[in-house]
Enzyme design. Structure first.
Site, PDB file in Angstrom:
ATOM      1  N   HIS A  17      49.106  46.750 104.746  1.00  8.90           N
ATOM      2  CA  HIS A  17      49.467  45.718 103.766  1.00  8.90           C
ATOM      3  C   HIS A  17      49.670  44.340 104.390  1.00  8.90           C
ATOM      4  CE1 HIS A  17      49.596  48.447 100.413  1.00  8.90           C
ATOM      5  NE2 HIS A  17      50.391  49.272 101.084  1.00  8.90           N
ATOM      6  N   GLU A  42      83.605  42.354  98.876  1.00  5.36           N
ATOM      7  CA  GLU A  42      82.493  42.624  99.800  1.00  5.36           C
ATOM      8  C   GLU A  42      82.953  42.585 101.256  1.00  5.36           C
ATOM      9  OE1 GLU A  42      79.772  43.840  98.792  1.00  5.36           O
ATOM     10  OE2 GLU A  42      80.192  43.476  96.682  1.00  5.36           O
ATOM     11  N   ASP A  72      81.164  51.847  92.926  1.00 10.16           N
ATOM     12  CA  ASP A  72      81.717  52.429  94.162  1.00 10.16           C
ATOM     13  C   ASP A  72      82.464  53.721  93.854  1.00 10.16           C
ATOM     14  OD1 ASP A  72      80.795  50.187  95.507  1.00 10.16           O
ATOM     15  OD2 ASP A  72      82.703  49.128  95.364  1.00 10.16           O
TER      16      ASP A  72
END
Length: 314
Positions: free
Chosen positions: A11, A94, A168
């Protein structure tokens, strides 16, 4: 990993880039565990589109990284403009994932952490899992702790919780029940494995008694509580590090692995990070794509028949 490198070569062939395509195919293969041929084609196409939108004459390494991010996490949501307090919550959420994963021995190496909304999520942490099919109880437990890092960080820094941890908690619950019901990883329930019905499947009878069902529920809750307690202790211990990562996230929105090393120092556990180490012990980097000896002459007769016809046409 060798197979993905071979597919990347195919590719990458028509793409315009000044990068060494052989080296690039190896590096991309290491960054894309679990990707199919279609995913790899998407990565290459997206990289070309991103480079074209940026008015670049050739595709750069950062464009391939952005393309992998887009295939994994989805498109950037330009319409999701977060209020400052929400953005701060997402940043600390985060940062909780990133820091807990950084200091847990059996968790996967962190690749990138972002608070740019993508797909369904308002932020995400991207890890580099190994091509591994057998997981130990230690690995599963550390993954649960890492997944709970976001919820725990909210509890520590804001003394409240939000709906942001729904996905989560779903993953943690599924992992806990799978360990107990399917993998026989619980001493109390024992070395048994029951088929768990998939969501939407009709369930006519349970393969275990109500008493066992109650024990399973209790053990799953106990396992999740243990993981939550360990994650809380870990993030309280590294509270300053969570603040560092969250504040840098609020400033830059995206942190790479290099940024994490700058903020927290090298990860305290040895990990495989280069392509060469990932394919350690697998011999040559190149996948053997030659035909098996029994198939080498499979189309020779057909070629011989077609040649006179072509000659007559000419």
């Amino acid at each position: 990993i060798k197979g993905r490198a071979s597919i990347f070569k195919v590719h990458l062939g028509p793409l315009k880039t000044d990068l060494d395509k052989n080296e690039l195919s190896r590096k991309m293969a290491a960054l894309t565990p679990g990707f199919t041929g279609a995913d790899i084609a998407n990565v290459c196409n997206e990289a070309a589109l991103i480079a074209a939108r940026d008015m670049n004459l050739s595709i750069l390494h950062k464009h391939f990284e952005q393309a992998i991010e887009r295939v994994i996490a989805g498109m950037e949501k330009k319409t999701n403009v977060l209020a400052p307090d929400e953005k701060k919550t997402v940043a600390y959420h985060e940062a909780g994932h990133a820091v807990s994963g950084w200091f847990l021995e059996h968790s996967d190496p962190l690749l990138k952490v972002s608070i740019i909304p993508r797909g369904k999520g308002l932020g995400y942490a991207q890890y580099l899992p190994k091509d591994q099919y057998l997981l130990s109880t230690e690995q599963l437990f550390d993954r649960m702790c890492m997944t709970l890092g976001g919820r725990v960080s909210e509890e520590i820094f804001f003394n409240r919780i939000t709906t942001g941890a729904q996905d989560d908690l779903k993953k943690v619950t599924e992992s806990a029940y799978a360990q107990i019901v399917r993998f026989g990883m619980n001493k109390k329930i024992g070395n048994v494995s029951f088929d768990m019905s998939q969501p939407g499947d009709p369930m006519f009878n349970k393969p275990y008694s109500e008493q066992t069902a109650q024990m399973i529920d209790e053990e799953a809750r106990a396992l999740i509580d243990t993981a939550h307690k360990r994650t809380t202790e870990l993030l309280i211990q590294h509270k300053d590090n969570v603040i560092k990562v969250a504040e840098r996230l609020l400033k830059n929105e995206v942190l790479s692995r290099e940024d994490m090393i700058e903020l927290l120092g090298p990860r305290p556990f040895k990990e495989k990070s280069t392509y060469e180490e990932f394919v350690e012990g697998t011999g040559s980097f190149e996948e053997d794509t030659s035909l098996p000896s029994g198939l080498k002459d499979w189309n020779k007769e057909r070629e011989a028949k077609d040649k006179p016809v072509e000659a007559e046409k000419k």
